[in-house]
Structures are given as structure tokens and as C-alpha cells.
Design an enzyme around this catalytic site. Sequence first.
Site, PDB file in Angstrom:
ATOM      1  CG  ASP A  18      -1.794  -0.729   1.119  1.00  0.00           C
ATOM      2  OD1 ASP A  18      -1.882  -1.680   0.038  1.00  0.00           O
ATOM      3  OD2 ASP A  18      -2.903  -1.529   2.275  1.00  0.00           O
ATOM      4  CE  LYS A 117      -3.443  -4.182   1.499  1.00  0.00           C
ATOM      5  NZ  LYS A 117      -4.482  -2.895   1.968  1.00  0.00           N
ATOM      6  CB  CYS A 162      -1.545  -2.991   5.639  1.00  0.00           C
ATOM      7  SG  CYS A 162      -3.730  -1.823   5.325  1.00  0.00           S
TER       8      CYS A 162
END
Length: 207
Positions: A18, A117, A162
Site C-alpha cells: 500500500d 484489497k 496492513c
Amino acid sequence: MSDFTHAAGENDALVIIDVQNDFLSGGALAVPDGDAILPGVEQLAGQFENVILTQDWHPSGHASFAATHPGKAPFEVIEMPYGPQVLWPTHCVAGSAGAEFRLPTSVLEKAQMVVRKGFRAQIDSYSAFLENDQKTPTGLAGALRERGIERVVLCGLALDYCVGFSALDGRKLGFEVTVVQGATRGIAPESIAERLGQMRDAGVLVV
């Protein structure tokens, strides 16, 4: 870092979590000091044959957005069918500038796979492996196994969410997992400390 990356082989994969505009300076959910990881991420990517990116990719009105719940504020916690859910500022909306990667061209060109996601409207997804119900797979584990990957090395954002949950799920699914702490940053000191403890207890190597 160089001593570690020298050992990266064909059965290892670097998973960059990310590294997107909304989690970096000027973004909707900027991780403190997040931009500081960029040189380290680039250096790591240069040492790996197998590079995978994850991308937070939410529809508008996602259930994890505070704005979706009238009267609720960012960082409040609500109960969802799958358990407690932190409500976040609206971020990484699919197709938006905030959802775009902020990575050097060399890293983007080297990446062999992008795992998106958080695209299911009613469930959040921190981990690169499983959504927050701990049952719905992203497909990453299967892809790694098909390619004979045994060890995953994680960097990116954010350490206490994450990256941390990806590490824990990776271990649960039977992979060797290493987190390069210098190439990740977290949101809050308390949750960073908690997640590091959980990772070490689970057998994650933090370097």
C-alpha cells in the site's frame, strides 16, 4: 539492509504494501513519516527477483469509511458482522488519485503482480492474504504457492495495520515472513508496539 537482501532468492518474494498517495504526505490518511520509507523500498525492490504490490482499492461509500456512517467520526470503532472496525477517513477510492501508487518507475516496472484489497463494499481488508473476516482470501497465498514462494518479505504502510496483519496471516498460512522495519512506518505508537509483539510471538522475523 544489504546483508539481508543479499540472501533473497527465487523462493523469496518482496511484498510492498500500500505505498499509495493517500497514505503518504498530503494524503487523506497519511502515515506519520511515511515518505521516509521510499528510498528503502526502492533499494529492497532492486534486490528481489519476485516483487508484488498490494493496493488498497475501496468503492465509494465503503463500510470502513466514517462518512458512510452518519454521526460517526474518523477513528471511532464500530461493530461489524466480522468484529470491531476502525472507521477511517475516506481514502484510496478506486480510480482516484489517492489510490495511485507513489513508487519509482523502476519498482512499478519490476512488479509482477498487483493484489487489490478492500474492494468489497461491506468488509475491510488490511491483510494482503485475508480480508478482515479472516476467511475471505485475496488470492495471494495461492499465487505464491503455485510459484514455489516460501518466504515473503514485507515493507510499506502501515506497520500496525496492513503490514502487521499481512505478516500475521502469512505466518498462519505457512509462509516464512520477514518484516523490514526500516522500510515501514506505523500510525500510532501503542498499536505499533502491540503489533510488533504479536508478530514476534507468531514467528515473524523483524529486521
